[in-house]
Design a protein around this motif. Structure first.
Motif, PDB file in Angstrom:
ATOM      1  N   ARG A   7       0.834  -1.201   0.000  1.00 50.32           N
ATOM      2  CA  ARG A   7       0.000   0.000   0.000  1.00 50.32           C
ATOM      3  C   ARG A   7       0.876   1.262   0.000  1.00 50.32           C
ATOM      4  O   ARG A   7       0.614   2.225  -0.718  1.00 50.32           O
ATOM      5  CB  ARG A   7      -0.916  -0.010   1.218  1.00 50.32           C
ATOM      6  N   ASP A  37     -13.893   1.126 -14.209  1.00 48.54           N
ATOM      7  CA  ASP A  37     -13.487  -0.258 -14.457  1.00 48.54           C
ATOM      8  C   ASP A  37     -12.532  -0.334 -15.643  1.00 48.54           C
ATOM      9  O   ASP A  37     -11.493  -1.004 -15.576  1.00 48.54           O
ATOM     10  CB  ASP A  37     -14.734  -1.109 -14.707  1.00 48.54           C
ATOM     11  N   SER A  62     -14.747   5.545  -1.880  1.00 46.63           N
ATOM     12  CA  SER A  62     -13.753   4.501  -2.117  1.00 46.63           C
ATOM     13  C   SER A  62     -14.314   3.131  -1.762  1.00 46.63           C
ATOM     14  O   SER A  62     -14.183   2.177  -2.536  1.00 46.63           O
ATOM     15  CB  SER A  62     -12.495   4.793  -1.293  1.00 46.63           C
ATOM     16  N   ASP A  63     -14.958   3.016  -0.611  1.00 40.39           N
ATOM     17  CA  ASP A  63     -15.530   1.742  -0.181  1.00 40.39           C
ATOM     18  C   ASP A  63     -16.615   1.270  -1.144  1.00 40.39           C
ATOM     19  O   ASP A  63     -16.678   0.086  -1.489  1.00 40.39           O
ATOM     20  CB  ASP A  63     -16.098   1.856   1.231  1.00 40.39           C
ATOM     21  N   CYS A  66     -14.989   0.204  -4.526  1.00 38.43           N
ATOM     22  CA  CYS A  66     -14.231  -1.044  -4.353  1.00 38.43           C
ATOM     23  C   CYS A  66     -15.152  -2.245  -4.208  1.00 38.43           C
ATOM     24  O   CYS A  66     -14.857  -3.327  -4.709  1.00 38.43           O
ATOM     25  CB  CYS A  66     -13.294  -0.948  -3.150  1.00 38.43           C
ATOM     26  N   GLU A  67     -16.264  -2.064  -3.531  1.00 33.44           N
ATOM     27  CA  GLU A  67     -17.223  -3.154  -3.360  1.00 33.44           C
ATOM     28  C   GLU A  67     -17.817  -3.555  -4.710  1.00 33.44           C
ATOM     29  O   GLU A  67     -17.976  -4.740  -4.990  1.00 33.44           O
ATOM     30  CB  GLU A  67     -18.335  -2.708  -2.410  1.00 33.44           C
ATOM     31  N   CYS A  71     -11.821  -3.800  -6.450  1.00 27.55           N
ATOM     32  CA  CYS A  71     -10.495  -3.197  -6.446  1.00 27.55           C
ATOM     33  C   CYS A  71     -10.082  -2.886  -5.015  1.00 27.55           C
ATOM     34  O   CYS A  71     -10.835  -3.123  -4.085  1.00 27.55           O
ATOM     35  CB  CYS A  71     -10.464  -1.945  -7.322  1.00 27.55           C
ATOM     36  N   GLU A  72      -8.875  -2.368  -4.859  1.00 24.77           N
ATOM     37  CA  GLU A  72      -8.353  -2.022  -3.535  1.00 24.77           C
ATOM     38  C   GLU A  72      -8.317  -0.510  -3.378  1.00 24.77           C
ATOM     39  O   GLU A  72      -7.837   0.194  -4.264  1.00 24.77           O
ATOM     40  CB  GLU A  72      -6.920  -2.546  -3.371  1.00 24.77           C
ATOM     41  N   GLY A  73      -8.806  -0.026  -2.260  1.00 26.35           N
ATOM     42  CA  GLY A  73      -8.681   1.389  -1.938  1.00 26.35           C
ATOM     43  C   GLY A  73      -7.315   1.618  -1.310  1.00 26.35           C
ATOM     44  O   GLY A  73      -7.037   1.123  -0.228  1.00 26.35           O
ATOM     45  N   LEU A  83      -7.241   4.261  -6.216  1.00 27.44           N
ATOM     46  CA  LEU A  83      -7.697   2.883  -6.345  1.00 27.44           C
ATOM     47  C   LEU A  83      -6.692   2.065  -7.138  1.00 27.44           C
ATOM     48  O   LEU A  83      -6.039   2.583  -8.053  1.00 27.44           O
ATOM     49  CB  LEU A  83      -9.048   2.827  -7.063  1.00 27.44           C
ATOM     50  N   ARG A  85      -6.145  -1.977  -8.944  1.00 27.10           N
ATOM     51  CA  ARG A  85      -6.545  -3.349  -9.270  1.00 27.10           C
ATOM     52  C   ARG A  85      -5.592  -3.871 -10.324  1.00 27.10           C
ATOM     53  O   ARG A  85      -5.349  -3.214 -11.335  1.00 27.10           O
ATOM     54  CB  ARG A  85      -7.979  -3.399  -9.791  1.00 27.10           C
TER      55      ARG A  85
END
Length: 96
Positions: A7, A37, A62-63, A66-67, A71-73, A83, A85
């Motif tokens: 991170r 995306d 972000s949450d 990502c949901e 992907c990753e915040g 973000l 991915r």
């Protein structure tokens, strides 16, 4: 799930990035998610600006994104979020 070391590495890469999207009053719609995306597939690491009239804080946005996209915040500070991915076709970023 990425580690804290990964991170930190991604945050350092995102430091020089410009925001390529703005989350505004329309919120998180299907068309916005489709564009994010596609950008994640092409770039792997993107920065988004959350405008005041969006109704979202950067962490909430972000949450939610990502949901939906898996992907990753990486970071959410002020009105910016980052973000990540890994690309399924052409991975560019090597995580430590």
């Amino acid at each position: 799930m990425i580690s804290s070391k990964q991170r930190a590495y991604l945050r350092s890469l995102a430091n020089n990035l410009e925001s390529i999207f703005q989350l505004g009053k329309n919120g998180i719609e299907d068309t916005f998610l489709k564009q994010v995306d596609d950008a994640l597939e092409a770039r792997e690491l993107i920065k988004i600006t959350v405008l005041n009239n969006s109704g979202f804080e950067s962490r909430e946005a972000s949450d939610a994104i990502c949901e939906e996209l898996g992907c990753e915040g990486v970071q959410a500070i002020g009105n910016k979020l980052v973000l990540y991915r890994k690309s399924s076709k052409k991975p560019r970023i090597e995580l430590p």
